[in-house]
Scaffold this active site. Sequence first.
Site, PDB file in Angstrom:
ATOM      1  N   LYS A 217      -0.799  -5.653   0.048  1.00  0.00           N
ATOM      2  CA  LYS A 217      -0.078  -4.373   0.579  1.00  0.00           C
ATOM      3  C   LYS A 217      -0.813  -3.254   1.286  1.00  0.00           C
ATOM      4  O   LYS A 217      -1.868  -3.028   0.823  1.00  0.00           O
ATOM      5  CB  LYS A 217       0.463  -3.776  -1.035  1.00  0.00           C
ATOM      6  CG  LYS A 217       1.366  -4.741  -1.858  1.00  0.00           C
ATOM      7  CD  LYS A 217       1.455  -4.166  -3.087  1.00  0.00           C
ATOM      8  CE  LYS A 217       0.190  -4.278  -4.030  1.00  0.00           C
ATOM      9  NZ  LYS A 217       0.396  -3.794  -5.450  1.00  0.00           N
ATOM     10  N   THR A 250       4.744   8.449  -4.052  1.00  0.00           N
ATOM     11  CA  THR A 250       4.702   6.940  -4.015  1.00  0.00           C
ATOM     12  C   THR A 250       4.131   6.531  -5.159  1.00  0.00           C
ATOM     13  O   THR A 250       3.648   5.252  -5.312  1.00  0.00           O
ATOM     14  CB  THR A 250       3.973   6.562  -2.735  1.00  0.00           C
ATOM     15  OG1 THR A 250       2.720   7.210  -2.586  1.00  0.00           O
ATOM     16  CG2 THR A 250       4.369   6.930  -1.527  1.00  0.00           C
ATOM     17  N   GLY A 252       3.282   4.502  -8.298  1.00  0.00           N
ATOM     18  CA  GLY A 252       4.018   3.072  -8.856  1.00  0.00           C
ATOM     19  C   GLY A 252       4.814   2.316  -7.894  1.00  0.00           C
ATOM     20  O   GLY A 252       5.207   1.426  -8.194  1.00  0.00           O
ATOM     21  N   THR A 253       4.297   2.310  -6.578  1.00  0.00           N
ATOM     22  CA  THR A 253       4.973   1.412  -5.696  1.00  0.00           C
ATOM     23  C   THR A 253       4.231   0.154  -5.745  1.00  0.00           C
ATOM     24  O   THR A 253       5.250  -1.052  -5.833  1.00  0.00           O
ATOM     25  CB  THR A 253       4.426   1.886  -4.103  1.00  0.00           C
ATOM     26  OG1 THR A 253       3.059   1.943  -4.147  1.00  0.00           O
ATOM     27  CG2 THR A 253       5.307   3.011  -3.709  1.00  0.00           C
ATOM     28  N   GLY A 254       3.170  -0.279  -6.129  1.00  0.00           N
ATOM     29  CA  GLY A 254       2.647  -1.328  -6.662  1.00  0.00           C
ATOM     30  C   GLY A 254       3.288  -2.106  -7.525  1.00  0.00           C
ATOM     31  O   GLY A 254       3.696  -3.352  -7.668  1.00  0.00           O
ATOM     32  N   CYS A 255       3.371  -1.359  -8.753  1.00  0.00           N
ATOM     33  CA  CYS A 255       4.118  -1.991  -9.969  1.00  0.00           C
ATOM     34  C   CYS A 255       5.375  -2.300  -9.578  1.00  0.00           C
ATOM     35  O   CYS A 255       5.960  -3.366 -10.074  1.00  0.00           O
ATOM     36  CB  CYS A 255       4.052  -0.987 -10.902  1.00  0.00           C
ATOM     37  SG  CYS A 255       2.451  -0.512 -11.514  1.00  0.00           S
TER      38      CYS A 255
END
Length: 365
Positions: A217, A250, A252-255
């Site tokens: 990502k 942004t 928590g975008t990865g979760c």
Amino acid sequence: RLSRRLHASAGRLLLLFSRSLSMQRHEQAEKKNPVPVAWTIAGSDSGGGAGIQADLHAFRAMGAHGCSVITALTAQNSVGVDYVEYCSDKMIRASIKALREDLFPGAIKLGMLGTADVVTTVVDELREIFEEAKKKNKKAPVIVCDPVMVATTGAELIEKGTQDVMVRDLFPLCDIVTPNIKEAEKLAGFPIKSAEDVEKAAAVIRGIGKCKNVLIKGGHAKSAYMQDFLLQEDGEVSWLTTPKVDTTHTHGTGCTLSSALAAVFAGGTGETPGHGVERNANPNLASNVVLAKAYVHQGIRAGVGVGKGPGPVGQTYWPQEHESFPWATPTSHEGAEGRYGPFPEVGSPGIQLLPVVPSAECVIP
């Protein structure tokens, strides 16, 4: 130019197929019984922006019933992480046992594990789940691993020695691993300064971890676009690009991306081989990744501040708007040239690839 035109057409087809899949999944969700089940095995975010809180929101939005196995409790807010306490081995195993007996998953998202002991516990339980699926002729769950190491705020979320155990024992059980740039640097062992470095890191991670697919990502990179790089098991590569949104909200975008992807897999209708048993997944992994990225992109556009620091990514709904979807290219440079235009008119010179959809309802004007 021909290569770009061919990949551009393929990118448009991928977009149309993903949007068509979106509509079909909604129709199937109304008919399918029981509701697809997805698990999150991850840490709790007391601030509500990431961790299992974000995972359960994304599961719900993407049409899956969410179950949770908590590995760690974090005392955090939008500014930072103050304290972390890990759950006992007994509690983690008991939680998984309870879910296995009643709510067997179609997909499992792995998030913050934090210690070598927790990783080992999860590995043991996953192997038992695969064995159960094989013995009882069930479809084994797809495993989506978000190797949480560093919080958006910069806090370290993994203890020393855990990375080696994760790479050696956990990654080989995973269908896809989704590190961000900072995590990819740690896993690959070198700094990432360019698109070429991203591609090299993905290959290194897949090699050392023996995992099938890697999605790096790139939202933290400094550029006008948010570009993720997908390296698939068969060697196919895609850069998935969306415009960068001017926002700090942004968290928590990865979760959210990994859990949205797990939810899509849990509701999949196709079959792919893995671990000696059928997997509950759509065979077109790239399309599933596109749907998950589209969900995150529209969530970033909808993010708002709720504290003193960066706010959480918005948890919205199944993506359908064209603007939410990324465009796919074979190189980062081509992705940065912008979104593709419409298909050429029939009769235009050159090779043409035209989309085939199951019904007129799938064509959105």
